[in-house]
Design an enzyme around this catalytic site. Structure first.
Site, PDB file in Angstrom:
ATOM      1  N   CYS A 140      20.715  12.530  18.214  1.00  0.00           N
ATOM      2  CA  CYS A 140      22.029  12.169  17.669  1.00  0.00           C
ATOM      3  C   CYS A 140      22.027  12.319  16.147  1.00  0.00           C
ATOM      4  O   CYS A 140      21.152  11.778  15.475  1.00  0.00           O
ATOM      5  CB  CYS A 140      22.384  10.733  18.056  1.00  0.00           C
ATOM      6  SG  CYS A 140      23.984  10.213  17.426  1.00  0.00           S
TER       7      CYS A 140
ATOM      8  N   HIS B  67      18.643  19.559  23.712  1.00  0.00           N
ATOM      9  CA  HIS B  67      19.949  20.074  23.293  1.00  0.00           C
ATOM     10  C   HIS B  67      19.656  21.349  22.504  1.00  0.00           C
ATOM     11  O   HIS B  67      19.024  21.288  21.449  1.00  0.00           O
ATOM     12  CB  HIS B  67      20.677  19.039  22.437  1.00  0.00           C
ATOM     13  CG  HIS B  67      22.073  19.425  22.080  1.00  0.00           C
ATOM     14  ND1 HIS B  67      23.064  18.504  21.840  1.00  0.00           N
ATOM     15  CD2 HIS B  67      22.672  20.638  21.925  1.00  0.00           C
ATOM     16  CE1 HIS B  67      24.196  19.131  21.543  1.00  0.00           C
ATOM     17  NE2 HIS B  67      23.969  20.430  21.589  1.00  0.00           N
TER      18      HIS B  67
ATOM     19  N   GLN C  95      19.510   5.017  27.721  1.00  0.00           N
ATOM     20  CA  GLN C  95      19.077   5.688  26.500  1.00  0.00           C
ATOM     21  C   GLN C  95      18.955   4.678  25.365  1.00  0.00           C
ATOM     22  O   GLN C  95      19.884   3.913  25.102  1.00  0.00           O
ATOM     23  CB  GLN C  95      20.035   6.797  26.063  1.00  0.00           C
ATOM     24  CG  GLN C  95      19.446   7.563  24.866  1.00  0.00           C
ATOM     25  CD  GLN C  95      20.327   8.657  24.321  1.00  0.00           C
ATOM     26  OE1 GLN C  95      21.378   8.380  23.752  1.00  0.00           O
ATOM     27  NE2 GLN C  95      19.899   9.911  24.460  1.00  0.00           N
TER      28      GLN C  95
ATOM     29  N   ASN D 104      20.521  21.103  27.577  1.00  0.00           N
ATOM     30  CA  ASN D 104      21.806  20.487  27.268  1.00  0.00           C
ATOM     31  C   ASN D 104      22.476  21.303  26.169  1.00  0.00           C
ATOM     32  O   ASN D 104      21.803  21.934  25.363  1.00  0.00           O
ATOM     33  CB  ASN D 104      21.547  19.037  26.815  1.00  0.00           C
ATOM     34  CG  ASN D 104      22.787  18.343  26.270  1.00  0.00           C
ATOM     35  OD1 ASN D 104      22.741  17.760  25.186  1.00  0.00           O
ATOM     36  ND2 ASN D 104      23.886  18.391  26.988  1.00  0.00           N
TER      37      ASN D 104
ATOM     38  N   PRO E 240      24.331  11.193  27.877  1.00  0.00           N
ATOM     39  CA  PRO E 240      24.749   9.958  27.214  1.00  0.00           C
ATOM     40  C   PRO E 240      25.711  10.299  26.078  1.00  0.00           C
ATOM     41  O   PRO E 240      25.393  11.137  25.236  1.00  0.00           O
ATOM     42  CB  PRO E 240      23.430   9.373  26.669  1.00  0.00           C
ATOM     43  CG  PRO E 240      22.480  10.523  26.604  1.00  0.00           C
ATOM     44  CD  PRO E 240      22.919  11.523  27.622  1.00  0.00           C
TER      45      PRO E 240
END
Length: 329
Positions: free
Chosen positions: A96, A167, A66, A207, A13
């Site tokens: 994020c 991530h 998401q 990720n 995303p």
């Protein structure tokens, strides 16, 4: 295929990038890769009534929604709306690092509140039938990832989460821009691989920093369950997605092609224009289709200059494609 079978390769995303037009293009390149929406905030859906943010076409599936948020009841309601809209998975953003996300107390800042994340996940799971997943970092700021990541994962697993996307970088909430946070903190693939060994029943996708199918295959071969590709899938979509169905999912060939994807997008473009849309809303996602190939520069120039002009339509895309074909001859 169940959605879990599509998680071997997914496209991350990405805000302002992975909208429904981008997903329509990516689906022409790969039938099997799992696609994700841009992050949609739970308050926008629940308090703002912005249900148009859930718009997508059946052709995009398998596709996951998401969500961003930190209020369990609000996230539960948003997850229910996402399931009713037809999404096959509901993902909670805990990765994020942008200022806007921090001010809303969600995204990467949630790495500091694992108990709240677990509460959010449990509420989302109880509210609707789709699988709830989490996308997180390995830690934030001065946290020790070796300590906090196992604790974070154990909390969400206890809440009922069976799939996570990690991530493999820290996020620095102060001092680094979102762009820098994608590039400067070092990658730690080894830590994510150790988490898979520590939580063998948890589906772990990795990720961060993956730029080729070769790298994706190597990570899958290391014991991880899935690989999520971000910017490389956007800027060089053909390199990542054209051979993915065969190489990652074992589907029979032939591989898709960038040229074929362009031709397949023409009816979609026609429909978008007839509904009052503009050409550049779609073609901005197509600029990297021929990256590294003869004619790529002309393709980008024709689309970026021409698609914003009033009345621009599919014939511009066909002309730009003809230039690429000519350059390759």
């Amino acid at each position: 295929m169940q959605i879990n079978q599509h998680t071997r390769l997914s496209v991350a995303p990405m805000m302002d990038w992975t909208d429904r037009h981008c997903r329509a293009l990516h689906r022409q390149l790969s039938r099997h890769a799992l696609l994700y929406t841009e992050m949609v905030t739970a308050p926008a859906l629940v308090r703002g009534g912005a249900l148009h943010l859930l718009d997508h076409s059946p052709q995009e599936h398998p596709v996951a929604l998401q969500l961003g948020g930190s209020d369990p009841a609000e996230l539960a309601q948003a997850a229910k709306l996402g399931a009713e809209a037809g999404y096959g998975e509901i993902n909670l953003n805990c990765g994020c690092p942008s200022d806007r996300v921090q001010s809303g107390t969600f995204g990467a800042v949630l790495m500091t509140q694992p108990a709240l994340v677990a509460e959010c996940c449990a509420a989302m799971i109880d509210a609707q039938p789709r699988e709830v997943t989490v996308k997180c970092r390995i830690g934030v700021d001065d946290q020790d990832p070796e300590e906090i990541l196992p604790e974070f994962l154990s909390r969400i697993v206890a809440a009922g989460v069976t799939r996570v996307i990690v991530h493999a970088r820290k996020a620095w909430l102060q001092g680094l821009s979102p762009k820098d946070n994608r590039e400067i903190p070092p990658l730690d693939y080894g830590l994510v691989q150790r988490m898979k060994m520590l939580f063998p029943n948890l589906h772990v996708s990795i990720n961060g920093g993956v730029t080729s199918l070769d790298e994706a295959e190597a990570l899958l071969g290391s014991g991880l369950d899935g690989v999520m590709v971000g910017r490389a899938a956007y800027h060089q979509p053909a390199d990542i997605l054209c051979a993915a169905d065969r190489r990652i999912f074992g589907a029979p060939g032939p591989d898709s092609t960038a040229e074929g994807a362009v031709r397949a997008m023409l009816p979609y473009i026609e429909g978008h224009l007839m509904a009052g849309g503009r050409l550049n809303q779609i073609t901005r996602h197509m600029l990297g289709l021929f990256a590294g190939r003869p004619g790529a520069r002309g393709w980008r120039r024709m689309l970026s200059e021409g698609a914003v002009r009033p009345g621009a339509g599919p014939e511009l895309v066909e002309a730009a494609l003809a230039e690429v074909v000519r350059a390759a001859a």
